[in-house]
Design a protein around this motif. Structure first.
Motif, PDB file in Angstrom:
ATOM      1  N   ASN A  46       0.815  -1.220   0.000  1.00 43.34           N
ATOM      2  CA  ASN A  46       0.000   0.000   0.000  1.00 43.34           C
ATOM      3  C   ASN A  46       0.850   1.271   0.000  1.00 43.34           C
ATOM      4  OD1 ASN A  46      -2.342  -1.466  -0.161  1.00 43.34           O
ATOM      5  ND2 ASN A  46      -2.841  -1.302   2.017  1.00 43.34           N
ATOM      6  N   ALA A  47       2.065   1.176   0.489  1.00 42.18           N
ATOM      7  CA  ALA A  47       2.948   2.337   0.464  1.00 42.18           C
ATOM      8  C   ALA A  47       3.405   2.669  -0.952  1.00 42.18           C
ATOM      9  CB  ALA A  47       4.155   2.092   1.354  1.00 42.18           C
ATOM     10  N   LYS A  48       3.381   1.662  -1.818  1.00 40.80           N
ATOM     11  CA  LYS A  48       3.825   1.851  -3.208  1.00 40.80           C
ATOM     12  C   LYS A  48       2.663   1.865  -4.191  1.00 40.80           C
ATOM     13  CE  LYS A  48       8.404  -0.186  -2.547  1.00 40.80           C
ATOM     14  NZ  LYS A  48       9.364  -1.237  -2.981  1.00 40.80           N
ATOM     15  N   ASN A  49       1.441   1.781  -3.673  1.00 32.99           N
ATOM     16  CA  ASN A  49       0.248   1.767  -4.536  1.00 32.99           C
ATOM     17  C   ASN A  49       0.322   0.664  -5.588  1.00 32.99           C
ATOM     18  OD1 ASN A  49      -0.514   3.990  -3.084  1.00 32.99           O
ATOM     19  ND2 ASN A  49      -0.692   5.369  -4.827  1.00 32.99           N
ATOM     20  N   THR A  50       0.836  -0.480  -5.190  1.00 31.14           N
ATOM     21  CA  THR A  50       1.097  -1.544  -6.156  1.00 31.14           C
ATOM     22  C   THR A  50       0.562  -2.884  -5.661  1.00 31.14           C
ATOM     23  OG1 THR A  50       3.095  -0.413  -6.936  1.00 31.14           O
ATOM     24  CG2 THR A  50       2.900  -2.739  -7.458  1.00 31.14           C
ATOM     25  N   VAL A  51      -0.021  -3.625  -6.586  1.00 31.54           N
ATOM     26  CA  VAL A  51      -0.437  -4.998  -6.325  1.00 31.54           C
ATOM     27  C   VAL A  51       0.381  -5.911  -7.235  1.00 31.54           C
ATOM     28  CG1 VAL A  51      -2.369  -4.865  -7.978  1.00 31.54           C
ATOM     29  CG2 VAL A  51      -2.403  -6.573  -6.144  1.00 31.54           C
ATOM     30  N   TYR A  52       0.708  -7.084  -6.712  1.00 27.28           N
ATOM     31  CA  TYR A  52       1.570  -8.019  -7.427  1.00 27.28           C
ATOM     32  C   TYR A  52       0.853  -9.355  -7.627  1.00 27.28           C
ATOM     33  CZ  TYR A  52       5.104  -4.760  -5.694  1.00 27.28           C
ATOM     34  OH  TYR A  52       5.825  -3.629  -5.394  1.00 27.28           O
ATOM     35  N   LEU A  53       1.200 -10.009  -8.718  1.00 26.83           N
ATOM     36  CA  LEU A  53       0.770 -11.387  -8.935  1.00 26.83           C
ATOM     37  C   LEU A  53       2.031 -12.205  -9.163  1.00 26.83           C
ATOM     38  CD1 LEU A  53      -1.694 -13.296  -9.253  1.00 26.83           C
ATOM     39  CD2 LEU A  53      -1.464 -12.968 -11.736  1.00 26.83           C
ATOM     40  N   HIS A  54       2.302 -13.101  -8.229  1.00 31.77           N
ATOM     41  CA  HIS A  54       3.472 -13.954  -8.305  1.00 31.77           C
ATOM     42  C   HIS A  54       3.044 -15.281  -8.920  1.00 31.77           C
ATOM     43  CE1 HIS A  54       5.310 -11.225  -5.252  1.00 31.77           C
ATOM     44  NE2 HIS A  54       4.069 -11.165  -4.835  1.00 31.77           N
ATOM     45  N   MET A  55       3.615 -15.605 -10.071  1.00 31.78           N
ATOM     46  CA  MET A  55       3.189 -16.789 -10.807  1.00 31.78           C
ATOM     47  C   MET A  55       4.339 -17.786 -10.880  1.00 31.78           C
ATOM     48  SD  MET A  55       1.016 -14.967 -13.870  1.00 31.78           S
ATOM     49  CE  MET A  55       2.468 -14.271 -14.641  1.00 31.78           C
ATOM     50  N   ASN A  56       4.114 -18.959 -10.319  1.00 28.18           N
ATOM     51  CA  ASN A  56       5.106 -20.020 -10.316  1.00 28.18           C
ATOM     52  C   ASN A  56       4.570 -21.240 -11.050  1.00 28.18           C
ATOM     53  OD1 ASN A  56       6.957 -18.547  -8.569  1.00 28.18           O
ATOM     54  ND2 ASN A  56       5.522 -19.000  -6.910  1.00 28.18           N
ATOM     55  N   SER A  57       5.470 -22.142 -11.404  1.00 27.14           N
ATOM     56  CA  SER A  57       5.081 -23.385 -12.092  1.00 27.14           C
ATOM     57  C   SER A  57       4.151 -23.095 -13.263  1.00 27.14           C
ATOM     58  CB  SER A  57       4.416 -24.342 -11.102  1.00 27.14           C
ATOM     59  OG  SER A  57       5.289 -24.629 -10.023  1.00 27.14           O
ATOM     60  N   LEU A  58       4.536 -22.149 -14.069  1.00 25.78           N
ATOM     61  CA  LEU A  58       3.672 -21.722 -15.164  1.00 25.78           C
ATOM     62  C   LEU A  58       3.478 -22.831 -16.190  1.00 25.78           C
ATOM     63  CD1 LEU A  58       4.963 -18.088 -15.452  1.00 25.78           C
ATOM     64  CD2 LEU A  58       2.561 -18.722 -15.214  1.00 25.78           C
ATOM     65  N   LYS A  59       2.269 -22.848 -16.756  1.00 30.63           N
ATOM     66  CA  LYS A  59       1.884 -23.838 -17.749  1.00 30.63           C
ATOM     67  C   LYS A  59       1.502 -23.126 -19.050  1.00 30.63           C
ATOM     68  CE  LYS A  59      -0.267 -26.597 -14.089  1.00 30.63           C
ATOM     69  NZ  LYS A  59      -1.539 -27.239 -13.636  1.00 30.63           N
ATOM     70  N   PRO A  60       1.588 -23.806 -20.170  1.00 35.99           N
ATOM     71  CA  PRO A  60       1.165 -23.176 -21.428  1.00 35.99           C
ATOM     72  C   PRO A  60      -0.271 -22.638 -21.365  1.00 35.99           C
ATOM     73  CG  PRO A  60       2.406 -25.162 -21.901  1.00 35.99           C
ATOM     74  CD  PRO A  60       2.220 -25.119 -20.408  1.00 35.99           C
ATOM     75  N   GLU A  61      -1.128 -23.286 -20.619  1.00 42.54           N
ATOM     76  CA  GLU A  61      -2.516 -22.823 -20.509  1.00 42.54           C
ATOM     77  C   GLU A  61      -2.664 -21.542 -19.690  1.00 42.54           C
ATOM     78  OE1 GLU A  61      -1.337 -25.896 -19.858  1.00 42.54           O
ATOM     79  OE2 GLU A  61      -2.424 -26.816 -18.167  1.00 42.54           O
ATOM     80  N   ASP A  62      -1.587 -21.084 -19.076  1.00 39.21           N
ATOM     81  CA  ASP A  62      -1.603 -19.779 -18.392  1.00 39.21           C
ATOM     82  C   ASP A  62      -1.375 -18.627 -19.377  1.00 39.21           C
ATOM     83  OD1 ASP A  62       0.172 -21.343 -15.720  1.00 39.21           O
ATOM     84  OD2 ASP A  62      -1.959 -20.794 -15.728  1.00 39.21           O
ATOM     85  N   THR A  63      -1.073 -18.948 -20.618  1.00 41.16           N
ATOM     86  CA  THR A  63      -0.847 -17.913 -21.625  1.00 41.16           C
ATOM     87  C   THR A  63      -2.113 -17.082 -21.817  1.00 41.16           C
ATOM     88  OG1 THR A  63       0.827 -19.196 -22.808  1.00 41.16           O
ATOM     89  CG2 THR A  63      -0.353 -17.510 -24.070  1.00 41.16           C
ATOM     90  N   ALA A  64      -1.967 -15.771 -21.655  1.00 42.42           N
ATOM     91  CA  ALA A  64      -3.107 -14.862 -21.735  1.00 42.42           C
ATOM     92  C   ALA A  64      -2.614 -13.431 -21.565  1.00 42.42           C
ATOM     93  CB  ALA A  64      -4.130 -15.176 -20.645  1.00 42.42           C
ATOM     94  N   VAL A  65      -3.516 -12.503 -21.812  1.00 43.20           N
ATOM     95  CA  VAL A  65      -3.292 -11.124 -21.378  1.00 43.20           C
ATOM     96  C   VAL A  65      -3.829 -11.018 -19.955  1.00 43.20           C
ATOM     97  CG1 VAL A  65      -3.788  -8.699 -21.778  1.00 43.20           C
ATOM     98  CG2 VAL A  65      -3.451 -10.248 -23.723  1.00 43.20           C
ATOM     99  N   TYR A  66      -2.996 -10.507 -19.071  1.00 45.96           N
ATOM    100  CA  TYR A  66      -3.361 -10.388 -17.659  1.00 45.96           C
ATOM    101  C   TYR A  66      -3.711  -8.933 -17.352  1.00 45.96           C
ATOM    102  CZ  TYR A  66      -2.016 -15.151 -16.634  1.00 45.96           C
ATOM    103  OH  TYR A  66      -1.961 -16.529 -16.589  1.00 45.96           O
ATOM    104  N   TYR A  67      -4.846  -8.769 -16.684  1.00 51.50           N
ATOM    105  CA  TYR A  67      -5.348  -7.445 -16.342  1.00 51.50           C
ATOM    106  C   TYR A  67      -5.468  -7.298 -14.828  1.00 51.50           C
ATOM    107  CZ  TYR A  67      -6.993  -7.461 -21.183  1.00 51.50           C
ATOM    108  OH  TYR A  67      -7.085  -7.529 -22.558  1.00 51.50           O
ATOM    109  N   CYS A  68      -5.080  -6.144 -14.314  1.00 47.71           N
ATOM    110  CA  CYS A  68      -5.417  -5.858 -12.931  1.00 47.71           C
ATOM    111  C   CYS A  68      -6.654  -4.968 -12.911  1.00 47.71           C
ATOM    112  CB  CYS A  68      -4.259  -5.240 -12.165  1.00 47.71           C
ATOM    113  SG  CYS A  68      -3.855  -3.552 -12.594  1.00 47.71           S
ATOM    114  N   ALA A  69      -7.359  -5.022 -11.799  1.00 48.89           N
ATOM    115  CA  ALA A  69      -8.610  -4.287 -11.671  1.00 48.89           C
ATOM    116  C   ALA A  69      -8.798  -3.828 -10.238  1.00 48.89           C
ATOM    117  CB  ALA A  69      -9.783  -5.169 -12.100  1.00 48.89           C
ATOM    118  N   LEU A  70      -9.453  -2.692 -10.092  1.00 49.68           N
ATOM    119  CA  LEU A  70      -9.734  -2.107  -8.786  1.00 49.68           C
ATOM    120  C   LEU A  70     -11.223  -2.221  -8.498  1.00 49.68           C
ATOM    121  CD1 LEU A  70      -8.380   1.239  -7.411  1.00 49.68           C
ATOM    122  CD2 LEU A  70     -10.833   0.803  -7.390  1.00 49.68           C
ATOM    123  N   ARG A  71     -11.512  -2.652  -7.300  1.00 51.15           N
ATOM    124  CA  ARG A  71     -12.904  -2.837  -6.888  1.00 51.15           C
ATOM    125  C   ARG A  71     -13.222  -1.823  -5.812  1.00 51.15           C
ATOM    126  NH1 ARG A  71     -15.970  -6.624  -3.352  1.00 51.15           N
ATOM    127  NH2 ARG A  71     -17.937  -7.006  -4.450  1.00 51.15           N
TER     128      ARG A  71
END
Length: 124
Positions: free
Chosen positions: A74-99
């Motif tokens: 919250n101090a950096k106004n940033t959200v992270y997505l840590h992705m491990n063990s990636l698979k070909p089916e994870d291929t996509a455009v990734y979007y962040c969103a605010l609720r």
């Protein structure tokens, strides 16, 4: 004016890792829950992960549980997505969103602001 700017996408081999970042401006970041979604070619946008405003509550799609984590600074106004063990089916455009809420949700329609997306490609 609310802006969400994703970064960190790229090309990775199956089994590899990436960390996506989303910098938010124009809102008091710590007041809002955040989410990550993805959209593969020819498919609908789908929920990936979400985090509450304080970070004490998270939610994940079944397809990424145990492989992805979500965090926020919250101090950096940033959200992270840590992705491990990636698979070909994870291929996509990734979007962040605010609720506009304190709480997590997997409902795409409940998110109010969206970034432009970052491409993640996982090769086999």
């Amino acid at each position: 004016q609310v802006q969400l700017l994703e970064s960190g996408g790229g090309l990775v081999h199956a089994g590899g890792s990436l960390r996506l970042s989303c910098l938010v401006s124009g809102r008091t970041f710590s007041r809002y829950a955040m989410g990550w979604f993805r959209q593969a070619p020819g498919k609908e946008r789908e929920f990936v992960a979400a985090i509450s405003r304080t970070g004490d509550s998270t939610l994940f799609a079944d397809s990424v549980k145990g492989r992805f984590t979500i965090s926020r600074d919250n101090a950096k106004n940033t959200v992270y997505l840590h992705m491990n063990s990636l698979k070909p089916e994870d291929t996509a455009v990734y979007y962040c969103a605010l609720r506009n809420s304190f709480y997590v949700s997997d409902d795409l329609g409940s998110y109010d602001y969206w970034g432009q997306g970052t491409q993640v490609t996982v090769s086999s």
